[in-house]
Design an enzyme around this catalytic site. Structure first.
Site, PDB file in Angstrom:
ATOM      1  CB  ILE A   1      -0.970   0.047   1.206  1.00 52.44           C
ATOM      2  CG1 ILE A   1      -0.236   0.158   2.540  1.00 52.44           C
ATOM      3  CG2 ILE A   1      -1.919  -1.117   1.200  1.00 52.44           C
ATOM      4  CD1 ILE A   1      -1.129   0.600   3.690  1.00 52.44           C
ATOM      5  CG  ASP A   2       3.851   1.367   2.794  1.00 48.81           C
ATOM      6  OD1 ASP A   2       2.729   1.653   3.250  1.00 48.81           O
ATOM      7  OD2 ASP A   2       4.671   0.637   3.390  1.00 48.81           O
TER       8      ASP A   2
ATOM      9  NE  ARG B   1     -15.350  18.683  17.544  1.00 45.10           N
ATOM     10  CZ  ARG B   1     -16.135  17.696  17.954  1.00 45.10           C
ATOM     11  NH1 ARG B   1     -16.411  16.680  17.154  1.00 45.10           N
ATOM     12  NH2 ARG B   1     -16.637  17.711  19.157  1.00 45.10           N
TER      13      ARG B   1
ATOM     14  CG  MET C   1      -1.002   2.692   7.798  1.00 42.40           C
ATOM     15  SD  MET C   1      -1.262   0.923   7.532  1.00 42.40           S
ATOM     16  CE  MET C   1      -1.414   0.365   9.222  1.00 42.40           C
TER      17      MET C   1
ATOM     18  CD  GLU D   1       2.529   4.248   9.053  1.00 43.98           C
ATOM     19  OE1 GLU D   1       1.853   3.796   9.974  1.00 43.98           O
ATOM     20  OE2 GLU D   1       3.030   3.530   8.152  1.00 43.98           O
TER      21      GLU D   1
ATOM     22  NE  ARG E   1     -13.394  15.620  19.655  1.00 45.00           N
ATOM     23  CZ  ARG E   1     -13.424  16.645  20.491  1.00 45.00           C
ATOM     24  NH1 ARG E   1     -12.363  17.436  20.578  1.00 45.00           N
ATOM     25  NH2 ARG E   1     -14.482  16.902  21.225  1.00 45.00           N
TER      26      ARG E   1
ATOM     27  CD  GLN F   1      -4.536   4.125   5.775  1.00 47.30           C
ATOM     28  OE1 GLN F   1      -3.923   4.929   5.106  1.00 47.30           O
ATOM     29  NE2 GLN F   1      -4.213   3.864   7.029  1.00 47.30           N
ATOM     30  NE  ARG F   2      -1.660  -4.364   5.757  1.00 47.19           N
ATOM     31  CZ  ARG F   2      -0.881  -4.432   6.830  1.00 47.19           C
ATOM     32  NH1 ARG F   2      -0.091  -3.412   7.117  1.00 47.19           N
ATOM     33  NH2 ARG F   2      -0.863  -5.487   7.595  1.00 47.19           N
TER      34      ARG F   2
HETATM   35  O1  F6P Z   1       3.970  -1.614   4.688  1.00 46.80           O
HETATM   36  C1  F6P Z   1       2.583  -1.589   4.804  1.00 46.80           C
HETATM   37  C2  F6P Z   1       2.161  -1.058   6.151  1.00 46.80           C
HETATM   38  O2  F6P Z   1       0.754  -1.021   6.188  1.00 46.80           O
HETATM   39  C3  F6P Z   1       2.756   0.306   6.521  1.00 46.80           C
HETATM   40  O3  F6P Z   1       2.098   1.371   5.881  1.00 46.80           O
HETATM   41  C4  F6P Z   1       2.604   0.268   8.017  1.00 46.80           C
HETATM   42  O4  F6P Z   1       3.552   1.102   8.653  1.00 46.80           O
HETATM   43  C5  F6P Z   1       2.868  -1.173   8.361  1.00 46.80           C
HETATM   44  O5  F6P Z   1       2.615  -1.914   7.196  1.00 46.80           O
HETATM   45  C6  F6P Z   1       2.037  -1.712   9.487  1.00 46.80           C
HETATM   46  O6  F6P Z   1       2.449  -3.002   9.743  1.00 46.80           O
HETATM   47  P1  F6P Z   1       1.681  -4.074  10.634  1.00 46.80           P
HETATM   48  O7  F6P Z   1       0.580  -4.646   9.794  1.00 46.80           O
HETATM   49  O8  F6P Z   1       2.720  -5.078  10.941  1.00 46.80           O
HETATM   50  O9  F6P Z   1       1.134  -3.350  11.816  1.00 46.80           O
END
Ligand code: F6P
Length: 363
Positions: free
Chosen positions: A147-148, A183, A190, A243, A287, A295-296
């Site tokens: 996803i990155d 707000r 991520m 993040e 907030r 997101q995944r």
């Molecule tokens: O590399 C994909 C990712 O979703 C990053 O964006 C995120 O920092 C990390 O994996 C989170 O990893 P985990 O699923 O191990 O918490």
């Protein structure tokens, strides 16, 4: 006909698009026309849980059944619609300096009679593939996912488009509540050390400020922009923060100090710190929404299904043509192949031209 076994695994964080890629590896490899023309009968062996499946292929306390299975066309028929990975995944690193199990992996590749290996992953999983190639396991082909979207040598990885659309939809939804309550709404997305999800979801969702790991956060500037909006009668603001973003002065905000087997810290937490600072400095009610693993999850977008399909088909073509040590990639609209080693050499971070476009709309 000669028989050959193709092993396939998915490693690292799951994402949308993995199942379409697996499906099309299976369908292409088992295509009768291909088999006849090559006089080779391929069998596709699914390896569960990423590299863990080659460290511990047999049933054990964590795995009630063997971590390998023969994949058939019937099994994968509907997989293009499925999110995640039906083969399972893990962040197991056979080259973990504290627990190097690469010799076990090499032994198991032989024991399982795997003639070829298709590794689907990001920089970590493909980094392992690159090391195995250097140790003589030359019959490996890579497929990029994450996803990155931070893998060099490909314009896009699958998983990114789905994550981006989820983040954009969340930003759209946060707009109405932010506006109703007057707000500031901080949205943490991520992306690890690259700001692709932040920049593209922020542009698409009409964020007022976008903060990415590539550029340190200047908190004075952020607060000044928000105040300027208020002075123009805009009594709400949406701030998207990646993040991995860091304050100009200070260290990275992590959830946990502990490192995973690839040496990564768990990121997350910047959204809360940022919201606190904005609230304190501006006096506006603030907030935070941390989107996290939402997101995944879920079904892949059309783009990710098509990209997964095209990558899967191309991966088998590379096996068929014995182009090993290569990773399938998207270049413009074309599917090409590049060296796995080059692809994992350095992270692909946000293009500053894109950031300049986003900046025009800040505040
Ligand atoms: O590399 C994909 C990712 O979703 C990053 O964006 C995120 O920092 C990390 O994996 C989170 O990893 P985990 O699923 O191990 O918490």
């Amino acid at each position: 006909m000669e028989k050959k076994r193709i092993g396939i695994l998915t490693g690292g964080g799951d994402c949308a698009g993995l199942n379409p890629a697996i499906k099309w590896v299976v369908k292409t490899a088992l295509d009768e026309r291909l088999q006849k023309s090559r006089r080779i009968q391929y069998e596709v062996i699914g390896i569960r849980d990423g590299w863990k499946g080659l460290v511990h292929p047999d049933a054990d306390a964590d795995a009630p059944a063997s971590r390998t299975l023969v994949l058939t066309e019937e099994m994968v028929r509907t997989w293009d619609r499925n999110g995640g990975t039906n083969l399972g995944t893990s962040r197991t690193n056979p080259y973990d300096p504290k627990n190097n199990r690469s010799a076990t992996v090499l032994g198991n590749i032989e024991r399982l009679d795997l003639n070829y290996l298709i590794a689907i992953g990001g920089e970590d999983t493909l980094g392992v593939a690159s090391k195995l190639i250097k140790e003589g396991v030359t019959n490996i082909v890579g497929v990029p996912k994450t996803i990155d979207n931070d893998l060099s040598a490909t314009d896009y990885t699958f998983g990114f488009d789905t994550a981006l659309n989820i983040a954009m939809e969340c930003i759209d939804r946060l707009h109405t509540t932010a506006e109703s309550h007057h707000r500031v709404m901080v949205v943490e997305v991520m992306g690890r050390h690259a700001g692709w999800i932040a920049i593209e979801s922020g542009i698409a969702g009409g964020a007022d400020i976008i903060l990415i790991p590539e550029l340190p956060i200047d908190i004075d500037e952020v607060c000044a922009l928000i105040k300027k909006r208020h002075s123009r009668g805009k009594t709400f603001s949406i701030v998207v923060v990646a993040e991995g973003a860091q304050f100009k002065q200070g260290t990275i905000v992590t959830q946990e100090e502990k490192l995973d087997e690839f040496g990564h810290v768990r990121l997350g937490g910047i959204g809360n710190t940022l919201a606190d600072e904005i609230g304190k400095r501006t006096g506006y009610e603030t907030r935070v929404s941390v989107l996290g693993h939402i997101q995944r999850g879920g079904s892949p977008t059309a783009f990710d299904r098509v990209l997964g399909t095209r990558f899967g088909v191309k991966a088998v073509e590379l096996v068929k043509n014995k182009k090993f040590g290569r990773m399938v990639a998207l270049s413009g609209l074309k599917i090409i192949d590049v060296s796995i080693e080059d692809a994992v050499k350095q992270l692909k971070t946000v293009d500053m031209d894109l950031y300049e476009i986003a900046k025009v709309f800040f505040g």
